[in-house]
Design a protein around this motif. Structure first.
Motif, PDB file in Angstrom:
ATOM      1  N   ALA A  69       8.991   3.400  -2.217  1.00 32.91           N
ATOM      2  CA  ALA A  69       8.152   4.486  -1.702  1.00 32.91           C
ATOM      3  C   ALA A  69       9.045   5.648  -1.291  1.00 32.91           C
ATOM      4  O   ALA A  69       8.764   6.811  -1.607  1.00 32.91           O
ATOM      5  CB  ALA A  69       7.304   3.988  -0.535  1.00 32.91           C
TER       6      ALA A  69
ATOM      7  N   GLU B  69       0.536   4.189  -2.746  1.00 34.70           N
ATOM      8  CA  GLU B  69       0.170   5.566  -2.376  1.00 34.70           C
ATOM      9  C   GLU B  69       1.245   6.557  -2.825  1.00 34.70           C
ATOM     10  O   GLU B  69       0.941   7.650  -3.293  1.00 34.70           O
ATOM     11  CB  GLU B  69      -0.095   5.660  -0.868  1.00 34.70           C
ATOM     12  N   ALA B  70       2.505   6.132  -2.724  1.00 41.42           N
ATOM     13  CA  ALA B  70       3.599   7.017  -3.152  1.00 41.42           C
ATOM     14  C   ALA B  70       3.552   7.221  -4.665  1.00 41.42           C
ATOM     15  O   ALA B  70       3.832   8.314  -5.168  1.00 41.42           O
ATOM     16  CB  ALA B  70       4.939   6.431  -2.717  1.00 41.42           C
TER      17      ALA B  70
ATOM     18  N   GLU C  31       9.190  -1.086  -0.338  1.00 47.35           N
ATOM     19  CA  GLU C  31       9.255  -0.058   0.716  1.00 47.35           C
ATOM     20  C   GLU C  31      10.264   1.022   0.320  1.00 47.35           C
ATOM     21  O   GLU C  31      10.009   2.214   0.438  1.00 47.35           O
ATOM     22  CB  GLU C  31       9.698  -0.680   2.053  1.00 47.35           C
TER      23      GLU C  31
ATOM     24  N   ARG D 148       0.822  -1.219   0.000  1.00 45.48           N
ATOM     25  CA  ARG D 148       0.000   0.000   0.000  1.00 45.48           C
ATOM     26  C   ARG D 148       0.856   1.269   0.000  1.00 45.48           C
ATOM     27  O   ARG D 148       0.584   2.210  -0.741  1.00 45.48           O
ATOM     28  CB  ARG D 148      -0.943   0.002   1.201  1.00 45.48           C
ATOM     29  N   ARG D 149       1.924   1.283   0.798  1.00 46.21           N
ATOM     30  CA  ARG D 149       2.738   2.506   0.895  1.00 46.21           C
ATOM     31  C   ARG D 149       3.330   2.861  -0.473  1.00 46.21           C
ATOM     32  O   ARG D 149       3.380   4.027  -0.859  1.00 46.21           O
ATOM     33  CB  ARG D 149       3.857   2.301   1.937  1.00 46.21           C
ATOM     34  N   LEU D 150       3.746   1.862  -1.229  1.00 42.52           N
ATOM     35  CA  LEU D 150       4.313   2.149  -2.548  1.00 42.52           C
ATOM     36  C   LEU D 150       3.212   2.648  -3.493  1.00 42.52           C
ATOM     37  O   LEU D 150       3.394   3.631  -4.211  1.00 42.52           O
ATOM     38  CB  LEU D 150       4.986   0.899  -3.138  1.00 42.52           C
TER      39      LEU D 150
ATOM     40  N   GLU E 299       9.335   9.601  -2.932  1.00 51.35           N
ATOM     41  CA  GLU E 299       9.132  10.774  -2.081  1.00 51.35           C
ATOM     42  C   GLU E 299      10.292  11.767  -2.182  1.00 51.35           C
ATOM     43  O   GLU E 299      10.283  12.799  -1.517  1.00 51.35           O
ATOM     44  CB  GLU E 299       8.911  10.318  -0.622  1.00 51.35           C
TER      45      GLU E 299
END
Ligand code: GLN
Length: 387
Positions: A276, A72-73, A273, A68-70, A280
């Motif tokens: 992400a 979203e990024a 991870e 999910r974090r990737l 950023e």
């Protein structure tokens, strides 16, 4: 003993010439300007993020379509860069590199016998991708000097069986950056024939001399019929990490996710991870990347010209297509083999980017994703050719 047969599909294409040239480069101790991977380090912060993820035990499968974090990024970066909204829950599939993104998209969207329009010259993977999907490629020429296409020829390549058009902008191997007008012409035909664009935009941040990358998905009419493929490899200099992704409307993404799940389950979890963290990075990272690549481009162009090769100036990506017609070689393969064995510089024979080898017979591709010292040393070696 009965001979074991291999499949007709596997028989119908050869090994990658790009990867083969890397093996020749290693065998002959040549400078590798063949395969497009950097010889300089990846950004410190993303390496640290990868190590921290392993330390923190992010060592089991991520969600099959991406952590999910990737996701979203990815969505946040697309919004920042292009102002386009992407739903990380329904419109992204993280894959093992853009390579898997492309084959997963083809397998998910194309049936055997369907036609796929491919601009030529093309990155060599697209040929086997079409064969593996059972698709019939219809080639449309990009012509020098600016590698543009004839709109009538493009229109003639589309028809009722056309399911997709493969785009790659900025383009490998030509360095062409497709203009908005060209993409609008593609869009009109996609709409007319109900086709999708599968657009490999892995070189999005490498454009030069004022060329502007236009994401195909932003062309009016293409929002709902584009699969955009991208990845960490080129932008963050981590080609060996194998983390890429597709962005497409939910119905297309659903099909791609299913194919992806059974092809590979998922990309490396700790590297997702770290991906992400890469996405950023601040905007200054990308302007610096483009400025550094511009400098590398100009060093390589100078070196190739000094050696007597006729270059085609790229406005994007990190390759230079050259014509070696004047140098007295029988064909591109002979030229590339002489260069790798006797001169100590590996390139890619032009024929591997064309449907018919004769179209690339006088061409070689050199990549400039290398340190300036590497490019200058290649230039020294190539000088022998010009004498
Ligand atoms: N895209 C790079 C090239 O064209 C490398 C691709 C690969 O070998 N996976 O050289």
């Amino acid at each position: 003993m009965t001979a074991i047969r291999t499949s007709a599909k596997a028989e119908s294409f050869t090994e990658s010439v790009i990867r083969e040239m890397t093996r020749h480069a290693v065998a002959h101790g040549a400078i590798n300007l063949a395969q497009g991977f950097p010889d300089f380090p990846a950004p410190e912060e993303i390496k640290r993020a990868a190590m921290a993820a392993i330390e923190a035990d992010v060592n089991q499968y991520a969600i099959t379509w991406g952590a999910r974090r990737l996701r979203e990024a990815i969505a946040a970066k697309v919004a920042r860069t292009y102002g386009t909204a992407v739903d990380p829950e329904r419109e992204i599939c993280v894959t093992c590199g853009a390579t898997e993104g492309m084959i997963a998209a083809m397998l998910a969207l194309v049936d055997p016998g369907d036609e796929v329009v491919v601009f030529e010259p093309f990155y060599e993977n697209y040929g086997p991708d079409a064969i593996l999907a059972g698709a019939v490629p219809r080639f449309v020429a990009l012509r020098e000097p600016d590698w543009t296409f004839d709109e009538r020829e493009l229109a003639a390549a589309f028809g009722p069986r056309t399911r997709a058009v493969i785009l790659n902008t900025p383009n490998n191997p030509t360095g062409k950056v497709f203009t908005r007008a060209e993409l609008q012409a593609v869009a009109r035909l996609c709409e007319r024939w109900g086709a999708v664009a599968i657009s490999d935009e892995i070189y999005e941040h490498m454009t030069y001399d004022g060329a502007v990358h236009e994401p195909v998905a932003r062309i009016p009419g293409m929002e709902d019929r584009t699969v955009t493929i991208n990845g960490l490899s080129k932008t963050y200099s981590v080609t060996g990490w194998r983390v890429g992704w597709t962005i497409a409307p939910p119905d297309l993404t659903g099909a791609i996710r299913k194919v992806h799940d059974f092809l590979t389950v998922g990309a490396a979890a700790p590297l997702q991870e770290a991906g992400a963290a890469a996405l950023e990075l601040p905007g200054s990272y990308y302007s610096r990347l483009a400025a550094d690549y511009l400098e590398r481009r100009d060093v390589l162009l100078g070196a190739l010209e000094a050696a007597g090769l006729k270059t085609s100036k790229p406005f994007g990506a990190y390759y230079v297509m050259c014509d070696v017609a004047g140098l007295g070689f029988a064909d591109d393969v002979e030229a590339a083999m002489h260069l790798v064995r006797d001169v100590g510089v590996a390139s890619v024979p032009g024929s591997s980017f064309f449907s018919r080898p004769e179209l690339g017979r006088t061409k070689l591709r050199f990549s400039f994703c290398k340190r300036l010292e590497t490019l200058r040393e290649a230039g020294e070696r190539l000088r022998a050719l010009g004498r």
